[in-house]
Design a protein around this motif. Structure first.
Motif, mmCIF file in Angstrom:
data_model
loop_
_atom_site.group_PDB
_atom_site.id
_atom_site.type_symbol
_atom_site.label_atom_id
_atom_site.label_comp_id
_atom_site.label_asym_id
_atom_site.label_seq_id
_atom_site.Cartn_x
_atom_site.Cartn_y
_atom_site.Cartn_z
ATOM 1 N N MET A 1 1.036 -1.326 -0.015
ATOM 2 C CA MET A 1 0.018 -0.052 0.002
ATOM 3 C C MET A 1 0.917 1.300 -0.218
ATOM 4 N N TYR A 2 0.187 2.352 -0.538
ATOM 5 C CA TYR A 2 1.118 3.572 -0.501
ATOM 6 C C TYR A 2 0.693 4.428 0.962
ATOM 7 N N HIS A 3 1.728 5.051 1.271
ATOM 8 C CA HIS A 3 1.561 5.676 2.614
ATOM 9 C C HIS A 3 2.581 7.005 2.484
ATOM 10 N N LYS A 4 1.859 7.988 2.825
ATOM 11 C CA LYS A 4 2.744 9.360 2.805
ATOM 12 C C LYS A 4 3.732 9.310 3.588
ATOM 13 N N SER A 5 4.914 9.284 3.032
ATOM 14 C CA SER A 5 6.313 8.978 3.904
ATOM 15 C C SER A 5 6.968 9.890 4.003
ATOM 16 N N SER A 6 7.123 10.950 3.115
ATOM 17 C CA SER A 6 8.286 12.018 3.180
ATOM 18 C C SER A 6 7.578 13.461 3.892
ATOM 19 N N PRO A 7 8.297 14.118 4.458
ATOM 20 C CA PRO A 7 7.976 15.210 5.168
ATOM 21 C C PRO A 7 7.900 16.312 3.930
ATOM 22 N N THR A 8 7.030 17.349 4.177
ATOM 23 C CA THR A 8 7.056 18.369 3.289
ATOM 24 C C THR A 8 7.380 19.799 3.851
ATOM 25 N N ILE A 9 8.031 20.608 3.293
ATOM 26 C CA ILE A 9 8.234 22.025 3.914
ATOM 27 C C ILE A 9 7.517 22.953 3.386
ATOM 28 N N ALA A 10 6.952 23.787 4.015
ATOM 29 C CA ALA A 10 6.117 25.017 3.622
ATOM 30 C C ALA A 10 6.714 25.856 2.490
ATOM 31 N N ALA A 11 6.048 25.931 1.584
ATOM 32 C CA ALA A 11 6.523 26.816 0.385
ATOM 33 C C ALA A 11 6.796 28.176 0.814
ATOM 34 N N SER A 12 5.908 28.524 1.966
ATOM 35 C CA SER A 12 5.985 29.948 2.399
ATOM 36 C C SER A 12 7.355 30.252 3.022
ATOM 37 N N LEU B 1 13.948 8.781 -2.105
ATOM 38 C CA LEU B 1 13.775 7.895 -0.888
ATOM 39 C C LEU B 1 12.324 7.795 -0.619
ATOM 40 N N GLY B 2 11.444 8.578 -0.769
ATOM 41 C CA GLY B 2 10.106 8.630 -0.500
ATOM 42 C C GLY B 2 9.554 7.496 -1.253
ATOM 43 N N LEU B 3 9.654 7.853 -2.547
ATOM 44 C CA LEU B 3 9.004 6.902 -3.567
ATOM 45 C C LEU B 3 9.392 5.545 -3.480
ATOM 46 N N ALA B 4 10.827 5.240 -3.268
ATOM 47 C CA ALA B 4 11.214 3.919 -3.334
ATOM 48 C C ALA B 4 10.878 3.168 -2.107
ATOM 49 N N ALA B 5 10.528 3.903 -1.067
ATOM 50 C CA ALA B 5 10.166 3.342 0.206
ATOM 51 C C ALA B 5 8.758 2.608 0.131
ATOM 52 N N LEU B 6 7.983 3.208 -1.013
ATOM 53 C CA LEU B 6 6.586 2.726 -1.320
ATOM 54 C C LEU B 6 6.566 1.521 -2.299
ATOM 55 N N LEU B 7 7.655 1.315 -2.706
ATOM 56 C CA LEU B 7 7.545 -0.055 -3.448
ATOM 57 C C LEU B 7 7.548 -1.301 -2.438
ATOM 58 N N PRO B 8 6.744 -2.518 -2.962
ATOM 59 C CA PRO B 8 6.861 -3.668 -2.197
ATOM 60 C C PRO B 8 8.243 -4.120 -2.451
ATOM 61 N N GLU C 1 6.337 13.448 -3.390
ATOM 62 C CA GLU C 1 5.509 12.413 -2.648
ATOM 63 C C GLU C 1 4.673 11.724 -3.841
ATOM 64 N N VAL C 2 4.395 10.638 -3.434
ATOM 65 C CA VAL C 2 3.361 9.755 -4.491
ATOM 66 C C VAL C 2 2.291 10.948 -4.850
ATOM 67 N N LEU C 3 1.412 10.974 -5.713
ATOM 68 C CA LEU C 3 0.350 11.933 -6.028
ATOM 69 C C LEU C 3 -0.711 11.970 -4.924
ATOM 70 N N PRO C 4 -0.972 13.185 -4.420
ATOM 71 C CA PRO C 4 -2.209 13.045 -3.445
ATOM 72 C C PRO C 4 -3.500 12.556 -4.509
ATOM 73 N N LYS C 5 -4.332 11.967 -3.881
ATOM 74 C CA LYS C 5 -5.686 11.554 -4.726
ATOM 75 C C LYS C 5 -6.398 12.826 -5.392
ATOM 76 N N GLN C 6 -6.463 13.738 -4.713
ATOM 77 C CA GLN C 6 -7.107 15.084 -5.512
ATOM 78 C C GLN C 6 -6.402 15.557 -6.615
ATOM 79 N N ASN C 7 -5.108 15.115 -6.727
ATOM 80 C CA ASN C 7 -4.136 15.505 -7.940
ATOM 81 C C ASN C 7 -4.197 14.500 -9.103
ATOM 82 N N GLY C 8 -4.744 13.429 -8.736
ATOM 83 C CA GLY C 8 -5.271 12.560 -9.933
ATOM 84 C C GLY C 8 -4.293 11.124 -9.661
#
Ligand SMILES: Nc1nc2c(c(=O)[nH]1)N[C@H]1C(S)=C(S)[C@@H](COP(=O)(O)O)O[C@H]1N2
Ligand SMILES: [Mo]
Length: 310
Positions: free
Chosen positions: A1-12, A33-40, A208-215
């Motif tokens: 399964m996909y999990h949001k695994s990488s932190p984000t920095i506020a663009a502000s 790192l984030g995307l690789a970690a999502l792979l089985p 990060e893996v695409l958020p659902k709202q972004n397709g």
């Protein structure tokens, strides 16, 4: 399964060019790192997905904040308000997921998301996205040229166009109970447009893996065209001889053409396309021909009347 695994920095937090560059490098690191970690694990062994190439076509511009990119969306399958997709898209099941590729190809096949993630090295591409509604964003997408997938299926000599079809399932996408569009969402490109290296098969954003709202889990981004050409949550890709009919063109042929190249000189019948509001900014800015990518793509349309082929 996909999990949001990488932190984000506020663009502000971006206050200078230097910080911006530092941030970009950090994003590139966590993207890998984030995307690789999502792979089985059985798929990640030996795979070089941790390399995120800084891309040829990346634009050095201030990024639209992550919050805007993920909370101000057009995704009518989840409602027509800009805030609706972020609120409603959690009903979308993005794993397992496959894209069926068929039509005028020598090697029709089904790609699962694991295979798509390793088909080519993931790149970060900072692209402007210009919505036909005259707003725009600058988004650090993650993916690779769609031509990588085209290579795998080997189009026949009859293939002239590519059609993209989004998921159709009103249980997962309650906005489809509203006949505002003829579902499923369909889009299309000419084969040479689909082959162009700027055309991005997109699997992530902001590292990060695409958020659902972004397709999620896979969409296209065609940065020199109005945003509606960039179909989300794609389940089918069909190579065709005839020009496909896009959902938006079907709903308003005088308003939304097949080409839909960003063009400040051709107004939408109900509003001007000369300027745009960059989300997060106050003053409008001038819209550029082909959304600023004219140098790379204008030769695709040499000799064409772009007033007629809008
Ligand atoms: N399936 C599907 N794809 C879609 C849409 C949609 O409603 N459904 N909206 C389009 C429009 S109009 C735009 S501007 C972009 C918005 O992408 P974003 O929300 O990731 O910024 O997605 C495009 N792709
Ligand atoms: Mo749009």
């Amino acid at each position: 399964m996909y999990h949001k695994s990488s932190p984000t920095i506020a663009a502000s937090e971006i206050t200078s060019r230097e910080l911006f560059e530092q941030r970009r490098q950090f994003i590139q690191l966590i993207a890998g790192l984030g995307l690789a970690a999502l792979l089985p694990s059985e798929l990640s062994a030996g795979e070089k997905l941790t390399i995120v190439k800084p891309a040829l076509y990346t634009q050095p511009e201030t990024l639209t904040p992550y919050e805007d990119v993920t909370q101000y969306n057009n995704f009518y399958e989840f409602g027509t308000d800009k805030e609706a997709p972020a609120k409603n898209a959690d009903t979308l099941i993005t794993h397992p997921w496959t894209i069926t590729v068929e039509g005028e190809v020598h090697k029709p096949q089904v790609f699962d998301i694991e295979r798509l993630l390793k088909l080519a090295p993931l790149e970060e591409r900072v692209y402007r996205l210009r919505c036909v509604e005259a707003w725009s964003m600058v988004i650090p997408w993650v993916g690779y040229s769609f031509s990588e997938l085209i290579k795998q299926v080997e189009p026949t000599g009859n293939a002239k166009f590519v059609e993209f079809v989004s998921l159709h399932d009103p249980k997962q996408m309650p906005g489809q109970l509203n006949p505002v569009l003829n579902w499923p969402y369909r889009e299309g490109l000419r084969l040479d447009e689909a082959m162009h290296p700027l055309t991005l098969l997109t699997l992530g954003l902001y590292g990060e893996v695409l958020p659902k709202q972004n397709g999620a889990p896979v969409r296209l981004v065609i940065p020199w065209k109005y945003g509606f050409k960039s179909a989300k949550s794609i389940v089918k890709i069909r190579f065709t001889e005839k020009q496909p009919i896009s959902s938006w063109t079907a709903s308003g042929p005088n308003e939304y053409g097949f080409y839909a190249n960003v063009n400040p000189a051709v107004d939408h019948p109900r509003w001007s396309q000369a300027k745009e509001r960059r989300i997060g900014e106050f003053l409008k800015r001038k819209t550029l021909p082909f959304n600023g990518y004219a140098e790379q793509v204008s030769q695709l349309y040499a000799g064409m009347d772009l007033q007629k082929n809008f």
